[in-house]
Scaffold this motif. Structure first.
Motif, short mmCIF file in Angstrom:
data_model
loop_
_atom_site.label_atom_id
_atom_site.label_comp_id
_atom_site.label_asym_id
_atom_site.label_seq_id
_atom_site.Cartn_x
_atom_site.Cartn_y
_atom_site.Cartn_z
N ILE A 92 82.67 -24.71 -65.86
CA ILE A 92 83.14 -25.68 -66.73
C ILE A 92 84.63 -25.85 -66.46
CG2 ILE A 92 84.03 -23.78 -68.47
CD1 ILE A 92 82.64 -25.59 -70.58
N ILE A 93 85.29 -24.77 -65.77
CA ILE A 93 86.98 -25.04 -65.59
C ILE A 93 87.06 -25.94 -64.59
CG2 ILE A 93 88.71 -23.83 -64.50
CD1 ILE A 93 87.92 -21.29 -65.90
N GLN A 94 86.08 -25.99 -63.39
CA GLN A 94 86.24 -27.21 -62.36
C GLN A 94 85.66 -28.37 -62.89
OE1 GLN A 94 83.81 -24.98 -59.29
NE2 GLN A 94 85.74 -24.73 -58.38
N GLN A 95 84.80 -28.55 -64.00
CA GLN A 95 84.54 -29.89 -64.56
C GLN A 95 85.86 -30.47 -65.23
OE1 GLN A 95 81.46 -29.43 -67.57
NE2 GLN A 95 81.28 -31.50 -67.92
N ILE A 96 86.49 -29.51 -65.85
CA ILE A 96 87.70 -30.03 -66.62
C ILE A 96 88.71 -30.63 -65.51
CG2 ILE A 96 89.77 -29.74 -68.11
CD1 ILE A 96 87.52 -27.66 -69.57
N ALA A 97 88.85 -29.88 -64.56
CA ALA A 97 89.73 -30.15 -63.46
C ALA A 97 89.27 -31.28 -62.57
CB ALA A 97 90.01 -29.00 -62.48
N LYS A 98 88.30 -31.56 -62.52
CA LYS A 98 87.75 -32.80 -61.92
C LYS A 98 88.06 -34.11 -62.54
CE LYS A 98 84.20 -30.70 -58.72
NZ LYS A 98 82.84 -30.56 -58.75
N LYS A 99 88.35 -34.09 -63.83
CA LYS A 99 88.38 -35.03 -64.59
C LYS A 99 90.32 -35.23 -64.82
CE LYS A 99 84.76 -36.47 -65.99
NZ LYS A 99 84.20 -37.87 -65.61
N ASP A 100 90.94 -34.82 -63.73
CA ASP A 100 92.44 -34.99 -63.56
C ASP A 100 93.14 -34.03 -64.59
OD1 ASP A 100 92.27 -36.65 -61.18
OD2 ASP A 100 91.93 -38.28 -62.36
N PHE A 101 92.58 -33.18 -65.01
CA PHE A 101 93.56 -31.98 -65.87
C PHE A 101 93.95 -30.78 -64.93
CE2 PHE A 101 90.81 -33.94 -69.13
CZ PHE A 101 91.57 -34.11 -70.18
N TYR A 102 95.12 -30.40 -65.19
CA TYR A 102 95.55 -29.38 -64.62
C TYR A 102 95.86 -28.12 -65.24
CZ TYR A 102 96.77 -32.61 -60.80
OH TYR A 102 96.90 -33.37 -59.53
N LEU A 103 95.39 -26.89 -64.80
CA LEU A 103 95.51 -25.79 -65.58
C LEU A 103 96.94 -25.45 -65.39
CD1 LEU A 103 93.86 -23.28 -66.59
CD2 LEU A 103 94.09 -22.26 -64.63
N PHE A 104 97.51 -24.89 -66.74
CA PHE A 104 98.86 -24.68 -66.84
C PHE A 104 99.23 -23.27 -67.39
CE2 PHE A 104 98.55 -27.08 -70.68
CZ PHE A 104 99.23 -26.24 -71.70
N ALA A 105 97.93 -22.65 -68.12
CA ALA A 105 97.95 -21.18 -68.58
C ALA A 105 96.39 -20.84 -68.75
CB ALA A 105 98.82 -21.21 -69.98
N HIS A 106 96.51 -19.34 -68.75
CA HIS A 106 95.14 -18.69 -69.18
C HIS A 106 95.46 -17.18 -69.27
CE1 HIS A 106 95.31 -17.39 -64.79
NE2 HIS A 106 94.64 -16.58 -65.09
N GLU A 107 94.63 -16.91 -70.17
CA GLU A 107 94.55 -15.50 -70.35
C GLU A 107 93.14 -14.90 -70.85
OE1 GLU A 107 95.55 -14.49 -75.02
OE2 GLU A 107 97.20 -16.03 -74.05
N VAL A 108 93.11 -13.69 -70.42
CA VAL A 108 91.64 -12.98 -70.66
C VAL A 108 91.77 -12.46 -72.15
CG1 VAL A 108 89.85 -11.10 -70.02
CG2 VAL A 108 91.37 -12.51 -68.38
N ASN A 109 90.50 -12.51 -73.07
CA ASN A 109 90.49 -11.87 -74.09
C ASN A 109 90.45 -10.53 -74.04
OD1 ASN A 109 89.13 -10.56 -76.38
ND2 ASN A 109 88.86 -12.89 -77.20
N GLY A 110 91.67 -9.65 -74.75
CA GLY A 110 91.60 -8.35 -74.59
C GLY A 110 90.22 -7.60 -75.28
N HIS A 111 89.69 -8.24 -76.12
CA HIS A 111 88.62 -7.34 -76.86
C HIS A 111 87.12 -7.74 -76.03
CE1 HIS A 111 91.02 -6.28 -80.04
NE2 HIS A 111 91.62 -7.50 -80.18
N VAL A 112 87.17 -8.88 -75.36
CA VAL A 112 85.79 -9.25 -74.95
C VAL A 112 86.08 -9.81 -73.45
CG1 VAL A 112 83.78 -10.72 -75.10
CG2 VAL A 112 85.01 -9.67 -77.15
N LEU A 113 85.89 -9.36 -72.38
CA LEU A 113 86.22 -9.55 -71.07
C LEU A 113 85.43 -11.06 -70.81
CD1 LEU A 113 86.56 -6.44 -69.47
CD2 LEU A 113 88.47 -7.70 -70.35
N GLN A 114 84.39 -11.46 -71.29
CA GLN A 114 83.65 -12.59 -70.89
C GLN A 114 84.14 -13.93 -71.71
OE1 GLN A 114 82.07 -9.77 -72.12
NE2 GLN A 114 81.12 -9.03 -70.09
N VAL A 115 85.15 -13.50 -72.09
CA VAL A 115 85.99 -14.56 -73.18
C VAL A 115 87.29 -14.80 -72.70
CG1 VAL A 115 86.77 -15.50 -75.27
CG2 VAL A 115 84.52 -14.26 -75.13
#
Length: 142
Positions: A92-115
């Motif tokens: 899903i991240i690559q799907q967004i990036a392929k539409k000319d979006f650039y990732l500028f921030a990310h963080e892992v949820n401290g309570h649920v690592l799959q989020v």
């Protein structure tokens, strides 16, 4: 739009900035009886054709709704991706990036690592926000 009831103070703050709150479920197809709406139909209700900032927190619905979401001009996407496998999240991240979006921030949820929370900006908005691109690593530039 949210499927959960919101605190009245949040709703009041939304109204102060010209926003609205609707309690609905995001789905691939609209079913008004079940209070489910496709992303495109939600935009039609509000007569929106483009979005400056879209916050997506739809409890796993992002996987089935992303094609619809990416078919609309959006400047920034702030998305919480829920509980998929590493491969599903990367897709899903690559799907967004392929539409000319650039990732500028990310963080892992401290309570649920799959989020995780991911923030993207579309290249058409770089000048408006004074973005300087130092690199791109989610998709191969052609």
């Amino acid at each position: 739009m949210d499927q959960h009831k919101q605190n009245q103070s949040i709703i009041d703050e939304l109204h102060e900035v010209g926003g609205t709150f609707e309690r609905v479920f995001i789905s691939n197809a609209t079913n008004t009886t079940a209070n489910q709406y496709s992303f495109k139909d939600i935009l039609k209700v509000y007569n929106d054709k483009e979005i400056d900032i879209l916050k997506i927190d739809i409890e796993g619905g992002e996987f089935e709704s992303m094609d619809q979401i990416l078919s609309v001009p959006i400047c920034q996407i702030l998305i919480e991706i829920h509980g998929g496998t590493v491969e599903k999240t990367l897709n899903i991240i690559q799907q967004i990036a392929k539409k000319d979006f650039y990732l500028f921030a990310h963080e892992v949820n401290g309570h649920v690592l799959q989020v995780g929370e991911y923030s993207f900006i579309h290249k058409s908005c770089f000048n408006h926000f004074g973005v300087i691109v130092y690199g791109r690593y989610l998709v191969d530039d052609e």
